[in-house]
Design a protein around this motif. Sequence first.
Motif, PDB file in Angstrom:
ATOM      1  N   TRP A  79       0.833  -1.205   0.000  1.00 25.71           N
ATOM      2  CA  TRP A  79       0.000   0.000   0.000  1.00 25.71           C
ATOM      3  C   TRP A  79       0.871   1.260   0.000  1.00 25.71           C
ATOM      4  O   TRP A  79       0.512   2.254  -0.626  1.00 25.71           O
ATOM      5  CB  TRP A  79      -0.962  -0.002   1.171  1.00 25.71           C
ATOM      6  N   ASP A  80       2.011   1.196   0.673  1.00 23.54           N
ATOM      7  CA  ASP A  80       2.946   2.324   0.646  1.00 23.54           C
ATOM      8  C   ASP A  80       3.529   2.521  -0.752  1.00 23.54           C
ATOM      9  O   ASP A  80       3.710   3.648  -1.207  1.00 23.54           O
ATOM     10  CB  ASP A  80       4.080   2.112   1.659  1.00 23.54           C
ATOM     11  N   VAL A  81       3.787   1.422  -1.437  1.00 22.57           N
ATOM     12  CA  VAL A  81       4.298   1.498  -2.808  1.00 22.57           C
ATOM     13  C   VAL A  81       3.248   2.153  -3.714  1.00 22.57           C
ATOM     14  O   VAL A  81       3.570   3.026  -4.534  1.00 22.57           O
ATOM     15  CB  VAL A  81       4.685   0.098  -3.335  1.00 22.57           C
ATOM     16  N   PHE A  82       1.990   1.734  -3.565  1.00 22.64           N
ATOM     17  CA  PHE A  82       0.915   2.354  -4.340  1.00 22.64           C
ATOM     18  C   PHE A  82       0.817   3.847  -4.044  1.00 22.64           C
ATOM     19  O   PHE A  82       0.663   4.658  -4.960  1.00 22.64           O
ATOM     20  CB  PHE A  82      -0.437   1.689  -4.038  1.00 22.64           C
ATOM     21  N   GLU A  83       0.895   4.230  -2.786  1.00 21.70           N
ATOM     22  CA  GLU A  83       0.795   5.648  -2.419  1.00 21.70           C
ATOM     23  C   GLU A  83       1.924   6.464  -3.026  1.00 21.70           C
ATOM     24  O   GLU A  83       1.698   7.580  -3.502  1.00 21.70           O
ATOM     25  CB  GLU A  83       0.778   5.798  -0.902  1.00 21.70           C
ATOM     26  N   ILE A  84       3.123   5.924  -3.042  1.00 22.83           N
ATOM     27  CA  ILE A  84       4.257   6.628  -3.656  1.00 22.83           C
ATOM     28  C   ILE A  84       4.037   6.782  -5.161  1.00 22.83           C
ATOM     29  O   ILE A  84       4.315   7.841  -5.740  1.00 22.83           O
ATOM     30  CB  ILE A  84       5.573   5.891  -3.341  1.00 22.83           C
ATOM     31  N   ALA A  85       3.514   5.740  -5.802  1.00 21.41           N
ATOM     32  CA  ALA A  85       3.228   5.816  -7.241  1.00 21.41           C
ATOM     33  C   ALA A  85       2.164   6.875  -7.529  1.00 21.41           C
ATOM     34  O   ALA A  85       2.299   7.659  -8.477  1.00 21.41           O
ATOM     35  CB  ALA A  85       2.779   4.452  -7.759  1.00 21.41           C
ATOM     36  N   PHE A  86       1.107   6.923  -6.712  1.00 22.60           N
ATOM     37  CA  PHE A  86       0.064   7.921  -6.915  1.00 22.60           C
ATOM     38  C   PHE A  86       0.606   9.330  -6.704  1.00 22.60           C
ATOM     39  O   PHE A  86       0.287  10.242  -7.472  1.00 22.60           O
ATOM     40  CB  PHE A  86      -1.122   7.671  -5.987  1.00 22.60           C
ATOM     41  N   ILE A  87       1.422   9.511  -5.686  1.00 20.74           N
ATOM     42  CA  ILE A  87       2.014  10.827  -5.442  1.00 20.74           C
ATOM     43  C   ILE A  87       2.899  11.235  -6.609  1.00 20.74           C
ATOM     44  O   ILE A  87       2.905  12.406  -7.009  1.00 20.74           O
ATOM     45  CB  ILE A  87       2.801  10.826  -4.108  1.00 20.74           C
ATOM     46  N   ALA A  88       3.627  10.293  -7.180  1.00 18.97           N
ATOM     47  CA  ALA A  88       4.482  10.598  -8.336  1.00 18.97           C
ATOM     48  C   ALA A  88       3.647  11.061  -9.527  1.00 18.97           C
ATOM     49  O   ALA A  88       3.995  12.043 -10.200  1.00 18.97           O
ATOM     50  CB  ALA A  88       5.315   9.375  -8.703  1.00 18.97           C
TER      51      ALA A  88
END
Length: 112
Positions: A79-88
């Motif tokens: 979920w942290d990986v997804f959040e970083i991708a969305f922020i990018a």
Amino acid sequence: CWFHIVCPGARTSWWQQLSHTTRRLFMEVSHDIMEQMHFRGLRLPGALAFLNVVPPLTILVNSVVIGMQSDIAPDSLIWDVFEIAFIAVYSLEFVLKLRIFGCKGYFCGKEA
């Protein structure tokens, strides 16, 4: 179509009308972006397609991920990986729009 039964004078169905409205809105946004890019002399291939397609899809996927996160292993690292991708993606959208519209146009433009 049931719409013509309820509104016998209507020439188009609700789906055709919605589709027309969506196309018109898409064309207005595309025109504004292209106009600003031409005005500023920017040549950013793919920027228009990116700004019209990727952010709405990112919002849709983000909402699905938020729903899944509450049910499936809420403490997982994925979920942290997804959040970083969305922020990018959101940051790239911000930078592109800031580059295309400029600070004044982005923060104080006609849609602000």
